[in-house]
Design a protein around this motif. Sequence first.
Motif, mmCIF file in Angstrom:
data_model
loop_
_atom_site.group_PDB
_atom_site.id
_atom_site.type_symbol
_atom_site.label_atom_id
_atom_site.label_comp_id
_atom_site.label_asym_id
_atom_site.label_seq_id
_atom_site.Cartn_x
_atom_site.Cartn_y
_atom_site.Cartn_z
ATOM 1 N N GLU A 145 45.843 36.447 48.727
ATOM 2 C CA GLU A 145 45.289 37.569 48.906
ATOM 3 C C GLU A 145 44.559 38.408 48.092
ATOM 4 O OE1 GLU A 145 49.876 38.512 48.975
ATOM 5 O OE2 GLU A 145 48.247 36.926 49.335
ATOM 6 N N ASP A 146 44.796 37.991 46.654
ATOM 7 C CA ASP A 146 43.935 38.347 45.344
ATOM 8 C C ASP A 146 42.976 37.617 45.142
ATOM 9 O OD1 ASP A 146 45.713 40.589 45.629
ATOM 10 O OD2 ASP A 146 46.757 40.174 43.650
ATOM 11 N N ARG A 147 42.709 36.191 45.397
ATOM 12 C CA ARG A 147 41.584 35.613 45.034
ATOM 13 C C ARG A 147 40.255 36.030 45.480
ATOM 14 N NH1 ARG A 147 44.034 29.557 46.812
ATOM 15 N NH2 ARG A 147 45.857 29.538 45.108
ATOM 16 N N PRO A 148 40.004 36.453 46.494
ATOM 17 C CA PRO A 148 38.757 37.192 46.665
ATOM 18 C C PRO A 148 38.147 38.046 45.692
ATOM 19 C CG PRO A 148 39.785 36.826 48.823
ATOM 20 C CD PRO A 148 40.778 36.858 47.782
ATOM 21 N N LYS A 149 39.272 39.006 45.238
ATOM 22 C CA LYS A 149 39.061 39.976 44.210
ATOM 23 C C LYS A 149 38.367 39.366 43.077
ATOM 24 C CE LYS A 149 42.138 43.072 43.985
ATOM 25 N NZ LYS A 149 43.535 43.851 43.942
ATOM 26 N N LEU A 150 39.329 38.367 42.548
ATOM 27 C CA LEU A 150 38.807 37.656 41.065
ATOM 28 C C LEU A 150 37.570 36.888 41.496
ATOM 29 C CD1 LEU A 150 39.696 36.446 38.411
ATOM 30 C CD2 LEU A 150 40.783 34.619 39.469
ATOM 31 N N ALA A 151 37.448 36.284 42.499
ATOM 32 C CA ALA A 151 36.029 35.836 42.795
ATOM 33 C C ALA A 151 34.719 36.688 42.656
ATOM 34 C CB ALA A 151 36.049 34.733 44.064
ATOM 35 N N ALA A 152 35.164 37.950 43.195
ATOM 36 C CA ALA A 152 33.867 38.911 43.178
ATOM 37 C C ALA A 152 33.904 39.471 41.649
ATOM 38 C CB ALA A 152 34.352 40.004 44.063
ATOM 39 N N MET A 153 34.799 39.396 41.016
ATOM 40 C CA MET A 153 34.726 40.001 39.561
ATOM 41 C C MET A 153 33.965 38.984 38.825
ATOM 42 S SD MET A 153 38.163 41.956 38.273
ATOM 43 C CE MET A 153 39.124 40.662 38.666
ATOM 44 N N VAL A 154 34.246 37.830 39.060
ATOM 45 C CA VAL A 154 33.534 36.590 38.207
ATOM 46 C C VAL A 154 32.299 36.515 38.386
ATOM 47 C CG1 VAL A 154 33.805 33.916 37.593
ATOM 48 C CG2 VAL A 154 35.883 35.382 37.741
ATOM 49 N N THR A 155 31.972 36.499 39.883
ATOM 50 C CA THR A 155 30.445 36.386 40.355
ATOM 51 C C THR A 155 29.623 37.296 39.660
ATOM 52 O OG1 THR A 155 31.184 35.285 42.250
ATOM 53 C CG2 THR A 155 29.011 36.273 42.312
ATOM 54 N N ASP A 156 30.015 38.699 39.899
ATOM 55 C CA ASP A 156 29.373 39.801 39.334
ATOM 56 C C ASP A 156 28.963 39.868 37.719
ATOM 57 O OD1 ASP A 156 29.164 40.938 41.906
ATOM 58 O OD2 ASP A 156 30.902 42.385 41.635
ATOM 59 N N CYS A 157 30.170 39.212 37.127
ATOM 60 C CA CYS A 157 29.746 38.950 35.944
ATOM 61 C C CYS A 157 28.917 38.104 35.423
ATOM 62 C CB CYS A 157 31.244 38.423 34.948
ATOM 63 S SG CYS A 157 31.071 38.478 33.358
ATOM 64 N N LEU A 158 28.964 36.734 36.052
ATOM 65 C CA LEU A 158 28.096 35.767 35.834
ATOM 66 C C LEU A 158 26.520 35.727 36.328
ATOM 67 C CD1 LEU A 158 30.407 32.723 36.250
ATOM 68 C CD2 LEU A 158 30.039 33.865 34.029
ATOM 69 N N ILE A 159 26.601 36.574 37.377
ATOM 70 C CA ILE A 159 25.237 36.508 38.180
ATOM 71 C C ILE A 159 24.400 37.916 37.793
ATOM 72 C CG2 ILE A 159 23.905 36.540 40.241
ATOM 73 C CD1 ILE A 159 26.224 34.793 41.470
ATOM 74 N N ASP A 160 25.368 38.839 37.759
ATOM 75 C CA ASP A 160 24.587 40.120 37.689
ATOM 76 C C ASP A 160 24.851 40.753 36.240
ATOM 77 O OD1 ASP A 160 23.512 40.068 39.934
ATOM 78 O OD2 ASP A 160 25.512 41.088 41.060
ATOM 79 N N GLU A 167 42.461 44.276 38.410
ATOM 80 C CA GLU A 167 43.742 43.390 38.291
ATOM 81 C C GLU A 167 43.881 42.432 39.465
ATOM 82 O OE1 GLU A 167 46.760 46.339 38.565
ATOM 83 O OE2 GLU A 167 45.861 47.226 36.770
ATOM 84 N N PHE A 168 44.686 41.506 39.327
ATOM 85 C CA PHE A 168 45.030 40.519 40.442
ATOM 86 C C PHE A 168 46.667 40.263 39.902
ATOM 87 C CE2 PHE A 168 42.716 38.555 37.061
ATOM 88 C CZ PHE A 168 43.151 37.476 36.753
ATOM 89 N N ARG A 169 47.123 39.503 40.894
ATOM 90 C CA ARG A 169 48.548 38.901 40.698
ATOM 91 C C ARG A 169 48.538 37.350 40.649
ATOM 92 N NH1 ARG A 169 50.735 41.535 45.934
ATOM 93 N NH2 ARG A 169 48.590 41.169 46.456
ATOM 94 N N ILE A 170 49.257 37.046 39.723
ATOM 95 C CA ILE A 170 49.473 35.326 39.508
ATOM 96 C C ILE A 170 50.746 34.906 39.909
ATOM 97 C CG2 ILE A 170 47.505 35.421 37.835
ATOM 98 C CD1 ILE A 170 50.794 34.903 36.510
ATOM 99 N N VAL A 171 50.935 33.750 40.090
ATOM 100 C CA VAL A 171 52.419 33.067 40.315
ATOM 101 C C VAL A 171 52.471 32.348 39.223
ATOM 102 C CG1 VAL A 171 53.836 31.903 41.867
ATOM 103 C CG2 VAL A 171 52.137 33.385 42.809
ATOM 104 N N ARG A 172 53.612 32.327 38.462
ATOM 105 C CA ARG A 172 53.903 31.538 37.513
ATOM 106 C C ARG A 172 54.706 30.288 37.910
ATOM 107 N NH1 ARG A 172 55.079 34.955 32.393
ATOM 108 N NH2 ARG A 172 57.084 33.545 31.887
ATOM 109 N N PRO A 173 54.576 29.058 37.153
ATOM 110 C CA PRO A 173 55.400 27.903 37.539
ATOM 111 C C PRO A 173 56.879 28.045 37.740
ATOM 112 C CG PRO A 173 54.152 27.508 35.615
ATOM 113 C CD PRO A 173 53.990 29.094 35.861
ATOM 114 N N ASP A 174 57.375 29.212 37.227
ATOM 115 C CA ASP A 174 58.979 29.596 37.695
ATOM 116 C C ASP A 174 58.956 30.279 39.021
ATOM 117 O OD1 ASP A 174 57.841 32.024 36.933
ATOM 118 O OD2 ASP A 174 59.170 32.073 35.104
ATOM 119 N N GLY A 175 57.860 30.534 39.437
ATOM 120 C CA GLY A 175 58.120 31.255 40.794
ATOM 121 C C GLY A 175 57.983 32.958 40.833
ATOM 122 N N GLY A 176 57.788 33.149 39.404
ATOM 123 C CA GLY A 176 57.838 34.701 39.255
ATOM 124 C C GLY A 176 56.458 35.127 39.396
ATOM 125 N N THR A 177 56.100 36.442 39.861
ATOM 126 C CA THR A 177 54.933 36.904 40.087
ATOM 127 C C THR A 177 54.607 38.020 39.067
ATOM 128 O OG1 THR A 177 55.007 36.617 42.478
ATOM 129 C CG2 THR A 177 53.162 38.102 41.678
#
Length: 471
Positions: A145-160, A167-177
């Motif tokens: 659910e947070d991937r669109p937010k990250l994609a929008a931030m990166v796109t705005d940075c690279l293009i504009d 902020e966004f949430r990540i899932v670590r390999p141990d399962g922790g968020t």
Amino acid sequence: MPSHLSADRPAAQPPGRGSVDALISQTRRLKGDVDAVRRDARSDGSDPRERWQRALYDLALHQLQDLDTHLAQLQEGPPPDAAPGLDPGPAAPPPEGLLSRVGSAEWNLLTDEATWSGELYRILGRSPATPPLTLDELPSLVLDEDRPKLAAMVTDCLIDAKPIDGEFRIVRPDGGTRTVHMMGEPVLDADGGTTSMWAVLRDVSELRRSRRAVTEMCDSLRGHRHRTRTEQGVAAEFQEAVPPPRHGSLRIPRPGPGALDLAAHYLPASTDTPTGGDWYDALEVTGGETLLSVGDLAGHGPAATSNTASLLGAVRGMAMTGTQPGPLMALLNQLLDATAQPTLGSALCCRYRPATRTLVWAQAGHPGPLLFRGGTGRRLEAPDGVLLGATPGASYGQAEVLLRPGDLLLLHTDGLVPRHGPATAGPRLLDLAPRLAGARTAQDCVRVVVEEFGTGEREDDACVLAARVTP
């Protein structure tokens, strides 16, 4: 025995308003100083070290803004009418060292190479032996659910060429968020094209968890306040529906020799305690006799007030059938014992015969009537009687006393005693004998009692009923 660590220093005290004001002023001055240094440190962005420093200044400003907000909340205090004794739930874990949880990254768009700091590997839970993820691979760590937010931030940075701040949430390999705050900027070439993107990433999981805990606690306090107000309103409506009125004179028909001049008053608790189960009543019953009663059921709020209304209805109904005070108490005891939610209560019931000026009375764990005569007062000796609802099948004795013209009876509940006062109200009421002797009416007698007891803080409701035998 106090610990040697604290023997030579006073115990820590909560900060006063002046201390919080001083902390807010210091925080805002520091914010201004950091912002000034950040502006002076502006460069063309070509030096990675300068970009890193500028990002840390930005993060420091974010942290100072959070601190300013929290201090302002501390200055304002908790939500209005926060109930004392409300359980706040488990304490939020303390924030980890903030600067130690900051990592950096740079993604080269020309070579598709990525560079991560060691701390960023630890934040994301990845082994430093693995290669850093490219911008295309980074979303694989992010919650769906947070991937669109990250994609929008990166796109705005690279293009504009817009700065990244989100902020966004990540899932670590141990399962922790974890929650990650990302700040960054594009790096432009001489022609204004984007060649790379750098970013500083901060693990703000504990900070956000603490903020949620504070928000939930505030919501809980507001909810408790709303429930308390609702319960108090319902209890007040119940009380208004229960006769007689909570203040003023009580008028019994049939004036004449030996009749009673009656007055009563209800004193609410001076704390935030919901309405209790105190009551008083006066009623003309069969044979021209008068029923007087006071009592107090355990508990507070709508349930206690509803039970009181039911009990008072039972008292009136049985009294109208001619039931005498002793047997009446025994029946009330059976009634409370048989209810779906058993409760305890104390009560005092008197039946007065004006033709002979005779008072027959019984009590259930309640202070007996006070009799004032000739400028002195005494407590009538109480017949046997345990609390209502305490002992199934209990029997109750009754006593009889002959009154004289001008005699004054005072019936009351225990809540008259102010907070930190004596164990009972009796001694203080008896001390009022000279003043009560000068009172011409029952209402004047009640006024004397209210002047004595109505100004102190009481933890419970109270009732007082005055009955004066007319000449």
